[in-house]
Write a protein that holds these residues in place. Structure first.
Motif, short mmCIF file in Angstrom:
data_model
loop_
_atom_site.label_atom_id
_atom_site.label_comp_id
_atom_site.label_asym_id
_atom_site.label_seq_id
_atom_site.Cartn_x
_atom_site.Cartn_y
_atom_site.Cartn_z
N GLY A 49 0.88 -1.23 -0.02
CA GLY A 49 -0.02 0.12 -0.08
C GLY A 49 1.01 1.36 -0.04
O GLY A 49 2.05 1.25 -0.18
N ASP A 50 0.21 2.41 -0.03
CA ASP A 50 0.91 3.74 0.18
C ASP A 50 1.80 3.98 1.56
O ASP A 50 2.39 4.73 1.63
N GLN A 51 1.19 3.21 2.81
CA GLN A 51 1.86 3.09 3.80
C GLN A 51 2.51 1.80 4.20
O GLN A 51 1.96 0.99 3.75
N ASP A 52 3.08 2.08 5.34
CA ASP A 52 3.74 0.73 5.66
C ASP A 52 2.69 -0.14 6.26
O ASP A 52 2.16 0.22 7.55
N GLU A 53 2.67 -1.52 5.88
CA GLU A 53 1.44 -2.12 6.46
C GLU A 53 1.82 -3.22 7.52
O GLU A 53 0.94 -3.71 8.28
N MET A 54 3.22 -3.19 7.76
CA MET A 54 3.58 -4.25 8.81
C MET A 54 3.30 -3.85 10.22
O MET A 54 2.70 -4.93 10.88
N PRO A 55 3.42 -2.62 10.59
CA PRO A 55 2.86 -2.33 11.98
C PRO A 55 1.31 -2.76 11.86
O PRO A 55 0.83 -3.26 13.11
N VAL A 56 0.42 -2.31 10.93
CA VAL A 56 -0.92 -2.82 11.14
C VAL A 56 -1.25 -4.11 11.03
O VAL A 56 -1.97 -4.75 11.82
N LEU A 57 -0.60 -4.95 10.13
CA LEU A 57 -0.64 -6.54 10.35
C LEU A 57 -0.12 -6.97 11.83
O LEU A 57 -1.01 -7.82 12.30
N GLN A 58 1.00 -6.52 12.30
CA GLN A 58 1.43 -6.88 13.38
C GLN A 58 0.38 -6.87 14.52
O GLN A 58 0.13 -7.55 15.34
N ARG A 59 -0.17 -5.70 14.53
CA ARG A 59 -1.10 -5.13 15.73
C ARG A 59 -2.42 -6.22 15.43
O ARG A 59 -2.85 -6.53 16.58
N PHE A 60 -2.71 -6.59 14.28
CA PHE A 60 -3.88 -7.33 14.08
C PHE A 60 -3.74 -8.67 14.69
O PHE A 60 -4.74 -9.17 15.16
N LEU A 61 -2.63 -9.27 14.43
CA LEU A 61 -2.26 -10.34 14.79
C LEU A 61 -2.28 -10.55 16.31
O LEU A 61 -2.68 -11.45 16.96
N GLU A 62 -1.48 -9.43 16.92
CA GLU A 62 -1.31 -9.45 18.50
C GLU A 62 -2.70 -9.30 19.09
O GLU A 62 -2.84 -9.84 20.37
N GLU A 63 -3.64 -8.78 18.44
CA GLU A 63 -4.88 -8.56 19.32
C GLU A 63 -5.86 -9.88 18.76
O GLU A 63 -7.12 -9.71 18.90
N ASP A 64 -5.29 -10.87 18.23
CA ASP A 64 -6.16 -11.87 17.95
C ASP A 64 -6.87 -12.64 19.22
O ASP A 64 -6.39 -12.56 20.37
#
Length: 215
Positions: A49-64
């Motif tokens: 995407g236009d921004q770094d997606e890694m922090p978004v993905l990591q937070r989504f996994l951490e909040e599983d």
């Protein structure tokens, strides 16, 4: 008469097998799993995407929380023909997009996921404000995922590295985010698979009883 009730045992066994595939029985992601997935994503250069997606993905996994979720996808397909990423030949965008879905859908289905809804736009924008520019969106998709572990596996799957080129060629603009339904009036597979098996068992029992009576 009692001899015909075995069909219900078969139906229950079939439904149990279905639930074994359809539901997440492993619970939320463990910290070690998340670290492993994130390392694989960085190695595969995930993030388009236009921004770094890694922090978004990591937070989504951490909040599983271990539950299913639905990914909302809003898509604008290219108008007219686009270049095939492999051959360079000009083809309709929807045909190019099929190059991605032919690979992604079987992998999604194998992990208990499936399209829950797909709808194309049939009119202009309604009740839209606060936006400087609104793309001419073509369609929306609502994809069911069994768990966040499953989407992490799909993101890390190296088979999709080349397949993404078809998606990028066919879709110049898109956005998506995970959701959890607050109201769902459409019956999902957990309902209609169970009802279908129950109906099949009932019909099979009736057929067995009739055949026994005739004899």
């Amino acid at each position: 008469m009692m001899g015909s009730f075995w069909v219900w045992g078969v139906a229950f066994a079939g439904y149990a097998i279905f639930l074994g595939w359809y539901l997440n029985w492993r619970g939320p992601l463990a910290k070690a799993e998340i670290e492993s997935f994130m390392a694989r994503m960085r190695a595969n250069n995930v993030g388009h995407g236009d921004q770094d997606e890694m922090p978004v993905l990591q937070r989504f996994l951490e909040e599983d929380d271990g539950r299913e979720f639905f990914m909302l996808n809003v898509i604008r397909m290219s108008d007219g023909d686009v270049a095939d990423p492999v051959t360079g030949n000009m083809r309709p965008a929807r045909e190019i997009m099929a190059g991605y879905t032919r690979m992604f859908m079987p992998a999604l289905f194998a992990r208990g996921g499936h399209p829950a809804l797909a709808a194309r736009r049939i009119g202009g924008m309604v009740d839209t404000w606060g936006l400087k520019e609104v793309p001419e969106w073509s369609m929306v998709g609502y994809m069911r995922y069994r768990s966040r572990r499953d989407i992490a596996h799909l993101v890390c799957d190296p088979r999709f590295g080349g397949a993404h080129a078809f998606k990028f060629a066919a879709m110049p603009q898109t956005f998506n985010f995970p959701t959890r339904p607050m109201i769902m009036t459409l019956a999902g597979p957990k309902v209609w698979v169970g009802l279908s098996l129950a109906l099949a068992a009932a019909l099979a029992q009736v057929a067995l009883l009739l055949s026994t009576t005739q004899i």
